[in-house]
Design a protein around this motif. Sequence first.
Motif, PDB file in Angstrom:
ATOM      1  N   VAL A  69       0.872  -1.169   0.000  1.00 25.02           N
ATOM      2  CA  VAL A  69       0.000   0.000   0.000  1.00 25.02           C
ATOM      3  C   VAL A  69       0.909   1.219   0.000  1.00 25.02           C
ATOM      4  N   SER A  70       0.392   2.305  -0.524  1.00 22.64           N
ATOM      5  CA  SER A  70       1.116   3.570  -0.495  1.00 22.64           C
ATOM      6  C   SER A  70       0.281   4.573   0.270  1.00 22.64           C
ATOM      7  N   MET A  71       0.966   5.459   0.909  1.00 19.85           N
ATOM      8  CA  MET A  71       0.328   6.525   1.658  1.00 19.85           C
ATOM      9  C   MET A  71       0.922   7.829   1.115  1.00 19.85           C
ATOM     10  N   LEU A  72       0.067   8.719   0.649  1.00 19.85           N
ATOM     11  CA  LEU A  72       0.503  10.000   0.126  1.00 19.85           C
ATOM     12  C   LEU A  72       0.005  11.087   1.060  1.00 19.85           C
ATOM     13  N   VAL A  73       0.937  11.821   1.649  1.00 18.13           N
ATOM     14  CA  VAL A  73       0.604  12.889   2.588  1.00 18.13           C
ATOM     15  C   VAL A  73       0.989  14.214   1.950  1.00 18.13           C
ATOM     16  N   ALA A  74       0.043  15.136   1.915  1.00 18.66           N
ATOM     17  CA  ALA A  74       0.284  16.470   1.361  1.00 18.66           C
ATOM     18  C   ALA A  74       0.937  17.321   2.445  1.00 18.66           C
ATOM     19  N   SER A  75       2.249  17.218   2.552  1.00 22.85           N
ATOM     20  CA  SER A  75       2.958  17.915   3.620  1.00 22.85           C
ATOM     21  C   SER A  75       3.204  19.375   3.258  1.00 22.85           C
ATOM     22  N   ILE A  76       3.717  20.113   4.208  1.00 23.61           N
ATOM     23  CA  ILE A  76       4.017  21.535   4.035  1.00 23.61           C
ATOM     24  C   ILE A  76       5.060  21.746   2.938  1.00 23.61           C
ATOM     25  N   VAL A  77       5.993  20.800   2.793  1.00 24.18           N
ATOM     26  CA  VAL A  77       7.058  20.932   1.794  1.00 24.18           C
ATOM     27  C   VAL A  77       6.723  20.237   0.474  1.00 24.18           C
ATOM     28  N   GLY A  78       5.520  19.671   0.363  1.00 24.12           N
ATOM     29  CA  GLY A  78       5.106  18.978  -0.850  1.00 24.12           C
ATOM     30  C   GLY A  78       4.662  17.563  -0.532  1.00 24.12           C
ATOM     31  N   PRO A  79       4.152  16.857  -1.526  1.00 22.35           N
ATOM     32  CA  PRO A  79       3.648  15.499  -1.282  1.00 22.35           C
ATOM     33  C   PRO A  79       4.768  14.529  -0.895  1.00 22.35           C
ATOM     34  N   VAL A  80       4.469  13.692   0.087  1.00 16.47           N
ATOM     35  CA  VAL A  80       5.406  12.669   0.545  1.00 16.47           C
ATOM     36  C   VAL A  80       4.706  11.317   0.411  1.00 16.47           C
ATOM     37  N   ARG A  81       5.365  10.367  -0.250  1.00 14.95           N
ATOM     38  CA  ARG A  81       4.793   9.041  -0.451  1.00 14.95           C
ATOM     39  C   ARG A  81       5.636   7.996   0.289  1.00 14.95           C
ATOM     40  N   TRP A  82       4.942   7.161   1.058  1.00 11.13           N
ATOM     41  CA  TRP A  82       5.568   6.010   1.705  1.00 11.13           C
ATOM     42  C   TRP A  82       4.856   4.771   1.188  1.00 11.13           C
ATOM     43  N   THR A  83       5.609   3.750   0.828  1.00 11.27           N
ATOM     44  CA  THR A  83       5.037   2.481   0.400  1.00 11.27           C
ATOM     45  C   THR A  83       5.524   1.416   1.371  1.00 11.27           C
ATOM     46  N   PHE A  84       4.582   0.593   1.830  1.00  6.01           N
ATOM     47  CA  PHE A  84       4.938  -0.447   2.794  1.00  6.01           C
ATOM     48  C   PHE A  84       4.018  -1.644   2.616  1.00  6.01           C
ATOM     49  N   ALA A  85       4.291  -2.709   3.327  1.00  7.77           N
ATOM     50  CA  ALA A  85       3.539  -3.959   3.197  1.00  7.77           C
ATOM     51  C   ALA A  85       2.075  -3.772   3.585  1.00  7.77           C
ATOM     52  N   ARG A  86       1.174  -4.294   2.759  1.00 11.93           N
ATOM     53  CA  ARG A  86      -0.261  -4.181   3.050  1.00 11.93           C
ATOM     54  C   ARG A  86      -0.598  -4.845   4.378  1.00 11.93           C
ATOM     55  N   GLU A  87       0.111  -5.918   4.723  1.00 10.15           N
ATOM     56  CA  GLU A  87      -0.208  -6.620   5.968  1.00 10.15           C
ATOM     57  C   GLU A  87      -0.026  -5.726   7.199  1.00 10.15           C
ATOM     58  N   LEU A  88       0.815  -4.702   7.110  1.00 10.56           N
ATOM     59  CA  LEU A  88       0.984  -3.797   8.246  1.00 10.56           C
ATOM     60  C   LEU A  88      -0.305  -3.052   8.546  1.00 10.56           C
ATOM     61  N   ILE A  89      -0.978  -2.558   7.514  1.00  7.90           N
ATOM     62  CA  ILE A  89      -2.222  -1.818   7.742  1.00  7.90           C
ATOM     63  C   ILE A  89      -3.375  -2.784   8.036  1.00  7.90           C
ATOM     64  N   LEU A  90      -3.327  -3.997   7.450  1.00  6.89           N
ATOM     65  CA  LEU A  90      -4.359  -5.005   7.739  1.00  6.89           C
ATOM     66  C   LEU A  90      -4.334  -5.380   9.221  1.00  6.89           C
ATOM     67  N   ASN A  91      -3.161  -5.715   9.722  1.00  6.13           N
ATOM     68  CA  ASN A  91      -3.024  -6.175  11.105  1.00  6.13           C
ATOM     69  C   ASN A  91      -2.940  -5.023  12.102  1.00  6.13           C
ATOM     70  N   GLY A  92      -2.352  -3.913  11.691  1.00  7.32           N
ATOM     71  CA  GLY A  92      -2.126  -2.793  12.596  1.00  7.32           C
ATOM     72  C   GLY A  92      -3.388  -2.097  13.064  1.00  7.32           C
ATOM     73  N   GLN A  93      -4.493  -2.308  12.380  1.00 13.47           N
ATOM     74  CA  GLN A  93      -5.739  -1.701  12.859  1.00 13.47           C
ATOM     75  C   GLN A  93      -6.275  -2.432  14.085  1.00 13.47           C
ATOM     76  N   PHE A  94      -5.736  -3.644  14.371  1.00  9.41           N
ATOM     77  CA  PHE A  94      -6.207  -4.437  15.505  1.00  9.41           C
ATOM     78  C   PHE A  94      -5.160  -4.665  16.586  1.00  9.41           C
ATOM     79  N   GLU A  95      -3.873  -4.666  16.198  1.00  6.76           N
ATOM     80  CA  GLU A  95      -2.794  -4.933  17.160  1.00  6.76           C
ATOM     81  C   GLU A  95      -1.508  -4.282  16.664  1.00  6.76           C
ATOM     82  N   PRO A  96      -0.589  -3.995  17.577  1.00  2.77           N
ATOM     83  CA  PRO A  96       0.682  -3.407  17.152  1.00  2.77           C
ATOM     84  C   PRO A  96       1.423  -4.339  16.193  1.00  2.77           C
TER      85      PRO A  96
END
Length: 142
Positions: free
Chosen positions: A39-66
Motif C-alpha cells: 500500500v502507499s500513503m501519500l501525505v500532502a505535507s508543508i514541503v510537498g507530497p510525501v509518499r511512503w510504500t509499505f507492506a499491506r499486511e501492516l495496515i491489515l493487522n495494525g488496525q487491531f494490534e501493534p
Amino acid sequence: MNGDLTTTTTAVQIAQSESDVVVVLPAEFHYDPADPLAVSMLVASIVGPVRWTFARELILNGQFEPTGDGDVHVWPCLDNTGAAVVIVELQSVAGVTLLQFPSRAVHEFVSASLASVPEGAELLDIDGWLTQVFPTIGAVTN
C-alpha cells in the motif's frame, strides 16, 4: 496495470515525536492490485507530497494490534477525545513521525483493498518484476 485502484482520502494528524506540534493535513491511502502486497500513503505535507510504500499486511493487522518491524510501525489507539484511531509511525534518518488516522477510514480502505484482492490471493509476477528492474535480463535469458 489493472485499473482497479483503491484510494481512500482522509485528514491525518501528524506530529514529530520530538515536538508538541500537531499538524492536520490531507492524506490518501492507495492500493493497486498490480502490486498486491503493498500500500502507499501519500501525505500532502508543508514541503510537498510525501509518499511512503509499505507492506499491506501492516495496515491489515495494525488496525487491531501493534505490528511492524523496521521503519514502519502501525497500531490501534484512542485519540485525546477517546475516538478510535490507527497510528502509523514512520522512522527515517530525519527522525520519527507519527500519523494518526481515523479507524473508520483505515477500515474502509482495508475493506476495499480486500475486495480487490483477498488476503492470501495475492499473485506476483516475479518475471515481470525482474524485467522491470533489470531490463537486460530478458535479453540474456531469451
